[in-house]
Design an enzyme around this catalytic site. Structure first.
Site, PDB file in Angstrom:
ATOM      1  N   GLY A  16      -1.134  44.121   7.147  1.00  0.00           N
ATOM      2  CA  GLY A  16      -0.019  44.433   6.264  1.00  0.00           C
ATOM      3  C   GLY A  16      -0.235  43.864   4.881  1.00  0.00           C
ATOM      4  CB  SER A  17      -0.784  44.466   1.826  1.00  0.00           C
ATOM      5  OG  SER A  17      -0.681  45.870   1.701  1.00  0.00           O
ATOM      6  N   GLY A  21       2.009  39.382  -0.839  1.00  0.00           N
ATOM      7  CA  GLY A  21       0.636  39.024  -0.550  1.00  0.00           C
ATOM      8  C   GLY A  21       0.092  39.884   0.571  1.00  0.00           C
ATOM      9  CG  LEU A  23       0.632  39.517   8.133  1.00  0.00           C
ATOM     10  CD1 LEU A  23       1.238  38.153   7.887  1.00  0.00           C
ATOM     11  CD2 LEU A  23       1.606  40.397   8.875  1.00  0.00           C
ATOM     12  CG  ASP A 128      16.882  40.609   3.372  1.00  0.00           C
ATOM     13  OD1 ASP A 128      17.692  41.562   3.349  1.00  0.00           O
ATOM     14  OD2 ASP A 128      15.661  40.740   3.166  1.00  0.00           O
TER      15      ASP A 128
END
Length: 471
Positions: A16-17, A21, A23, A128
């Protein structure tokens, strides 16, 4: 990237990104344990990983809180290593054709309230609350809900003095527009009541498949957010919860009756749903809708298959216990490679707002995404440079009422904007509220689509292969 973090965590493939940043899947070379590694450039304009790691440390030991394995600086990156987790509730919601049964929602509600309560007992708000920020565990923890993404968390009281943060207005909207409380839309400082109201919207989203303020059209993003706010304020609780059990109306009425610094009665809210669960005749067997979709035979012995999905069963005589044992044997045969590919770590579903317009345009295109992602100190954190103009609103007080059922306030405040019936009171003389709202991604955008680009198979399908159940 051939890198070993902290001398023992070797990076695997990228899963992921985003603006936060990147992952990566990782492995502890000493124990073979799979982990999630989150990288943030040390050159980022608004670093938040260090702040988030501190919240993880403060929350360690809580049920449903991922373990923080390591935090530090490695080369050009701030690095955080935590538990590897399974799919998010948003991913599973999509897997179940975007609607969950009452049984599944009630089983989730009990855990979700517990997670929020634990964070509050540690002196922090989440700010959140959304389906993407709750993940299921893996293996023997597959039935456990985990709470993640503390980048917007805020300290609301001092743990020694118990002094509550002061009531304020004209605050920027922080969180995700779709699930934000009415008072958050109106610019009021968030407190415990707002996390719980947001959780109520999540539950209704699961039950109904959507919320009334989804899909609204507008010329600009600012106008879109204003329309979401107006629709939410104008929607009576009874309309929001139409065709659903009255306990959900009671839940919202209670949350909206809380004053700013009231301590919620979490036990009362859990009892509402537990009593409903019993009255419906359900069994708390941890057989969720996605379990029945994956293993239809389990539904035949769950005592509630007719209320969840009307699936045909391959073996009507198969007991839930036998099914669980079979499922664990299946999971035990998974290779390390498949487990790496199938598991999706908590933070890959985050869609954090960024500090610049350039970053936002790259990572956020939808109006329901997170609106602010800058780490604060104990006071307010820096906000986005996004400017969509201001939206003036007057604070709306509710009629006077006795103390909430949740117990005494931390410091009595008479300020409330939403009436206990979910309506809107008379306009007061408070200053107008200006909300500068960032752009964001739709919460329903699943990070699995990102992971899928790096593999040939559907990662959600593989992740579900790892889900094992336990009574």
């Amino acid at each position: 990237m051939d890198l070993v973090i902290g001398g023992k965590f070797k990076l695997g493939r990228k899963i992921g990104s985003g603006s936060f940043g990147e992952l990566y899947l990782g492995i502890n070379v000493q124990t073979g344990e799979e982990v999630a590694v989150k990288l943030e450039s040390v050159k980022t304009k608004h670093p938040q990983l260090h702040y988030e790691s501190k919240l993880y440390m403060l929350l360690q030991g809580g049920t449903g809180v991922p373990n923080l394995k390591w935090y530090g600086v490695e080369g050009d990156y701030n690095v955080m290593v935590i538990d590897l987790l399974g799919p998010s509730l948003e991913d599973l919601f999509n897997y179940c054709n975007r609607k969950l049964s009452l049984k599944t929602v009630l089983m989730l509600a009990d855990q979700l309230i517990n997670r929020v309560e634990f964070m509050h007992t540690r002196g922090f708000l989440h700010r959140d609350i959304k389906p993407d920020n709750f993940l299921m565990g893996l293996g023997r923890k597959a039935n456990q809900v985990y709470i993640i993404d503390f980048g917007l968390g805020k300290k609301y009281r001092d743990l020694q003095t118990h002094r509550h943060i002061p009531y304020r207005e004209n605050k920027n909207l922080t969180g995700t527009a779709r699930y934000a409380s009415v008072n958050t839309h109106l610019g009021v400082e968030q407190s415990r009541r707002d996390d719980l109201e947001a959780l109520g919207y999540v539950l209704m989203y699961f039950l109904k498949g959507s919320l009334p303020w989804q899909g609204l059209k507008a010329g600009t993003k600012k106008q879109k957010y204003d329309r979401i706010s107006e629709k939410k304020v104008a929607t009576p609780i009874e309309v929001l919860c139409k065709n659903q059990p009255s306990e959900f109306v009671s839940y919202f009425r209670y949350c909206r009756s809380l004053r700013f610094d009231d301590k919620p009665d979490y036990s009362y809210l859990k009892r509402l749903f537990r009593d409903l669960f019993i009255r419906e005749g359900y069994q708390f067997d941890y057989v969720f809708d996605w379990t029945v979709l994956k293993y239809p035979q389990i539904g035949s012995s769950s005592g509630s298959s007719s209320r969840t999905r009307n699936h045909t069963t391959a073996n009507p005589g198969l007991t839930a216990g036998a099914s669980l044992e079979k499922q664990e044997r299946i999971a035990g045969k998974e290779t390390r490679e498949n487990r790496f590919s199938g598991a999706v770590e908590a933070f890959s579903r985050r869609h954090p707002a960024t500090s610049t317009t350039r970053d936002r345009s790259a990572s956020r295109n939808s109006v329901d995404g997170p609106l602010s992602k800058h780490p604060p100190g104990d006071s307010e954190r820096p906000r986005s440079s996004s400017r969509y103009g201001s939206s003036s609103r007057r604070a709306i007080p509710s009629s006077s009422r006795p103390s909430s059922a949740g117990g005494p306030s931390d410091s009595r405040s008479s300020s409330r904007l939403v009436t206990s019936t979910g309506g809107v009171g008379t306009v007061s003389n408070r200053a107008s509220t200006s909300q500068r709202i960032q752009a964001g991604n739709e919460s329903r955008t699943s990070s699995f689509s990102r992971a899928a680009r790096n593999t040939r198979e559907d990662p959600l399908r593989r992740s579900l292969e790892l889900l094992t159940l336990r009574k």
